[in-house]
Design a protein around this motif. Structure first.
Motif, PDB file in Angstrom:
ATOM      1  N   ALA A 136      -7.718 -10.429  -2.196  1.00 43.63           N
ATOM      2  CA  ALA A 136      -7.636  -9.983  -0.798  1.00 43.63           C
ATOM      3  C   ALA A 136      -6.471  -9.000  -0.689  1.00 43.63           C
ATOM      4  O   ALA A 136      -5.405  -9.320  -0.152  1.00 43.63           O
ATOM      5  CB  ALA A 136      -7.447 -11.182   0.127  1.00 43.63           C
ATOM      6  N   VAL A 137      -6.713  -7.779  -1.213  1.00 45.39           N
ATOM      7  CA  VAL A 137      -5.632  -6.775  -1.270  1.00 45.39           C
ATOM      8  C   VAL A 137      -5.088  -6.415   0.105  1.00 45.39           C
ATOM      9  O   VAL A 137      -3.937  -5.997   0.233  1.00 45.39           O
ATOM     10  CB  VAL A 137      -6.101  -5.443  -1.908  1.00 45.39           C
ATOM     11  N   ASP A 144       2.818  -6.286   0.430  1.00 47.36           N
ATOM     12  CA  ASP A 144       3.389  -5.299   1.351  1.00 47.36           C
ATOM     13  C   ASP A 144       2.692  -3.961   1.115  1.00 47.36           C
ATOM     14  O   ASP A 144       1.931  -3.802   0.150  1.00 47.36           O
ATOM     15  CB  ASP A 144       4.913  -5.211   1.177  1.00 47.36           C
ATOM     16  N   ALA A 145       2.963  -2.987   1.999  1.00 46.04           N
ATOM     17  CA  ALA A 145       2.193  -1.735   1.960  1.00 46.04           C
ATOM     18  C   ALA A 145       2.297  -0.998   0.616  1.00 46.04           C
ATOM     19  O   ALA A 145       1.268  -0.587   0.065  1.00 46.04           O
ATOM     20  CB  ALA A 145       2.592  -0.840   3.129  1.00 46.04           C
ATOM     21  N   ARG A 150      -0.500   0.586  -4.410  1.00 39.56           N
ATOM     22  CA  ARG A 150      -0.525   0.726  -5.864  1.00 39.56           C
ATOM     23  C   ARG A 150      -1.652  -0.113  -6.473  1.00 39.56           C
ATOM     24  O   ARG A 150      -2.340   0.315  -7.404  1.00 39.56           O
ATOM     25  CB  ARG A 150       0.843   0.319  -6.434  1.00 39.56           C
ATOM     26  N   LEU A 151      -1.840  -1.317  -5.910  1.00 35.80           N
ATOM     27  CA  LEU A 151      -2.919  -2.195  -6.372  1.00 35.80           C
ATOM     28  C   LEU A 151      -4.272  -1.511  -6.212  1.00 35.80           C
ATOM     29  O   LEU A 151      -5.105  -1.506  -7.131  1.00 35.80           O
ATOM     30  CB  LEU A 151      -2.943  -3.458  -5.515  1.00 35.80           C
ATOM     31  N   ALA A 420       3.473 -12.230   8.412  1.00 38.34           N
ATOM     32  CA  ALA A 420       2.682 -11.000   8.373  1.00 38.34           C
ATOM     33  C   ALA A 420       1.227 -11.328   8.726  1.00 38.34           C
ATOM     34  O   ALA A 420       0.783 -12.459   8.563  1.00 38.34           O
ATOM     35  CB  ALA A 420       2.764 -10.379   6.984  1.00 38.34           C
ATOM     36  N   GLY A 421       0.495 -10.324   9.213  1.00 38.20           N
ATOM     37  CA  GLY A 421      -0.899 -10.559   9.608  1.00 38.20           C
ATOM     38  C   GLY A 421      -1.776 -10.781   8.387  1.00 38.20           C
ATOM     39  O   GLY A 421      -1.553 -10.181   7.334  1.00 38.20           O
ATOM     40  N   GLY A 422      -2.791 -11.652   8.501  1.00 38.36           N
ATOM     41  CA  GLY A 422      -3.729 -11.881   7.410  1.00 38.36           C
ATOM     42  C   GLY A 422      -4.815 -10.826   7.410  1.00 38.36           C
ATOM     43  O   GLY A 422      -4.652  -9.745   7.992  1.00 38.36           O
ATOM     44  N   ALA A 423      -5.912 -11.095   6.773  1.00 41.29           N
ATOM     45  CA  ALA A 423      -7.054 -10.186   6.801  1.00 41.29           C
ATOM     46  C   ALA A 423      -8.285 -11.060   6.968  1.00 41.29           C
ATOM     47  O   ALA A 423      -8.349 -12.151   6.412  1.00 41.29           O
ATOM     48  CB  ALA A 423      -7.138  -9.390   5.507  1.00 41.29           C
TER      49      ALA A 423
END
Ligand code: OOG
Ligand code: NI
Length: 476
Positions: A136-137, A144-145, A150-151, A420-423
């Motif tokens: 879950a990138v 973090d951003a 990079r991922l 931080a917000g999830g996805a």
């Protein structure tokens, strides 16, 4: 002349064998596990036949002995879409959605589905399934951003499945099989796609991801994917656990999932052991390439029980919560001991009773028509000896066990920023990525039961309910 096709069923059986040969050569402990599993299954079968009990109630001994599930992990939706096309060639469809991000205390930033045959006859012929997780990138609690960016780039630039493999897979799926030569090429390429890569791993990048999550590093920190484990099925997992421990193999602390008890096995019980470190090559910051090791793959084994209905699954989830509550309130016993007690308080002791209570899925089978006269419910037909109930085997996975299996084979807990917000991930999102629906495991098992009830109704020329008409405790 049209060539004879090697069909999906045979392709799948051969794929499972090819992966096992490759994985067994890579991970010697797997071979030990398979040997011990065979011995356990043979002993259980012998004991059952001595008691005059049918061995094949949970699948034929042949099926169970050949049965494996694999686990793989991919890094993006594009890779998930591609692996889905590869599995389609083998008659394996996405079933079930598992969100492991919150199911574990450690950092496990993945969501998963399992690719498997959906049709009971295909399952009986060869049930090979692969638990497939995608990173879950876009979940900011883990990445973090700059790491995410990079991922995404790293995963976008690698190629796990080449054009020839994908073309062959698409053709096999469209035509229901492939001619002999192409079938062999498909099997070679598909198996190779899951071989442990010898390409160097960028040490700094891997270490950066490993601080976040060892699972993330195994997925997005290496140039290729690989089969993480291949799991045989046993008929007595407690016996297997003992035998493996006696051989000096350190198993994880407990068997995950439902407890062993005197009633029917429900759903799925699993346990695992950490595999040895494996040699891998690394590229250091100064550009030099050195030999090192990684310890990410493990061995796992499972025992399968009866599938549950939606109501049965709700009850299972409530019982699981009840076990947690009793332990949180200070019960000093192990999770398994507490669970056994809770099970005894709440679950019927036979499969037929579970089915009649609407909790488990079973197939009904007429054995003595002369005893069926005038009866209109499965409960009465079973009591009269006219009908027997065969369990529908649970063919899927459990999110909490999966998280436990992931977690107990990690070296560190990793990090997670809860603020931080999830996805948002769900079965619909994965269906859109895969271009075909992620099927619902409960619906598949329930439909199988319903078809057998309909067939019995037709055979007896009478509509059937599960419960006797006057049984007000359990309205059908
Ligand atoms: C998958 C872990 C879960 C199972 O059988 O539930 C699992 C993985 O390690 O990739 O294998
Ligand atoms: Ni597994």
């Amino acid at each position: 002349m049209t060539a004879v096709l090697v069909r999906a069923t045979e392709l799948r059986a051969r794929f499972a064998v090819a992966l096992a040969e490759m994985y067994g050569a890579e991970v010697p402990a797997y071979t030990t596990l398979v040997e011990v599993s065979r011995a356990v299954n043979a002993d259980v079968a012998a004991a059952l036949s001595q008691q005059g009990v049918e061995v094949g109630r949970y699948g034929s001994l042949e099926r169970v002995t050949a049965e494996r599930h694999g686990a793989i992990r991919v890094g993006s939706e594009r890779e998930l879409e591609q692996v889905g096309r590869v599995f389609a060639a083998f008659g394996m469809h996405p079933v079930g959605f598992y969100d492991l991000r919150d199911a574990s205390a450690s950092s496990v930033p993945v969501v998963s589905t399992a690719f498997r045959p959906a049709d009971p006859a295909e399952l009986a012929a060869n049930p090979f399934r692969v638990f497939t997780s995608v990173l879950a990138v876009d979940d900011a609690r883990f990445f973090d951003a700059p790491t995410r960016e990079r991922l995404e780039r790293f995963v976008e630039e690698r190629r796990l499945f080449g054009p020839e493999l994908l073309a062959l897979a698409d053709r096999a799926a469209a035509e229901g099989g492939l001619p002999q030569d192409e079938a062999e090429q498909l099997l070679r390429l598909a198996t190779d796609a899951f071989r442990l890569s010898t390409e160097p791993v960028d040490r700094a990048w891997y270490a950066h991801l490993e601080r976040i999550s060892a699972v993330a590093a195994d997925i997005g920190g290496v140039p290729a994917t690989h089969i993480n484990h291949l799991t045989p099925r046993v008929l007595d997992i407690d016996d297997l656990y003992r035998r493996m421990s006696e051989r000096g193999i350190a198993m994880i602390d407990e068997v995950q999932g439902p407890p062993a008890w005197e009633g029917p096995d429900v759903l799925l019980r699993q346990t695992s052991f950490r595999a040895l470190a494996e040699e891998r090559t690394f590229r250091e910051a100064d550009g030099s390439v050195v030999t090192g090791s990684l310890r990410v793959r493990f061995g796992e084994v499972e025992q399968r029980g009866v599938a549950l209905t939606a109501a049965g699954r709700d009850l299972y989830d409530r019982l699981t919560a009840e076990v947690d509550a009793r332990r949180a309130a200070g019960d000093p016993r192990t999770r398994v001991d507490v669970a056994r007690e809770v099970w005894r308080e709440h679950l019927p002791r036979t499969e037929a009773e579970m089915v009649v209570a609407g909790l488990a899925c079973g197939e009904v089978r007429l054995v003595d028509r002369s005893r069926a006269d005038g009866l209109t419910s499965v409960a009465e037909l079973v009591a009269a000896g006219a009908v027997v109930v065969d369990p529908v085997v649970y063919e899927d996975f459990l999110p909490r066990s999966a998280a436990g299996i992931f977690q107990s084979n990690l070296s560190g807990a990793g990090t997670k920023d809860e603020d931080a917000g999830g996805a948002a991930y769900d079965a619909e999102r994965l269906s859109a990525v895969l271009g075909r629906p992620v099927l619902d495991p409960v619906a598949l098992a329930t439909d199988q039961m319903q078809r057998s009830l309909d067939a019995l109704s037709a055979q007896l020329r009478t509509p059937l309910t599960l419960h006797a008409p006057d049984d007000s405790r359990n309205p059908a």
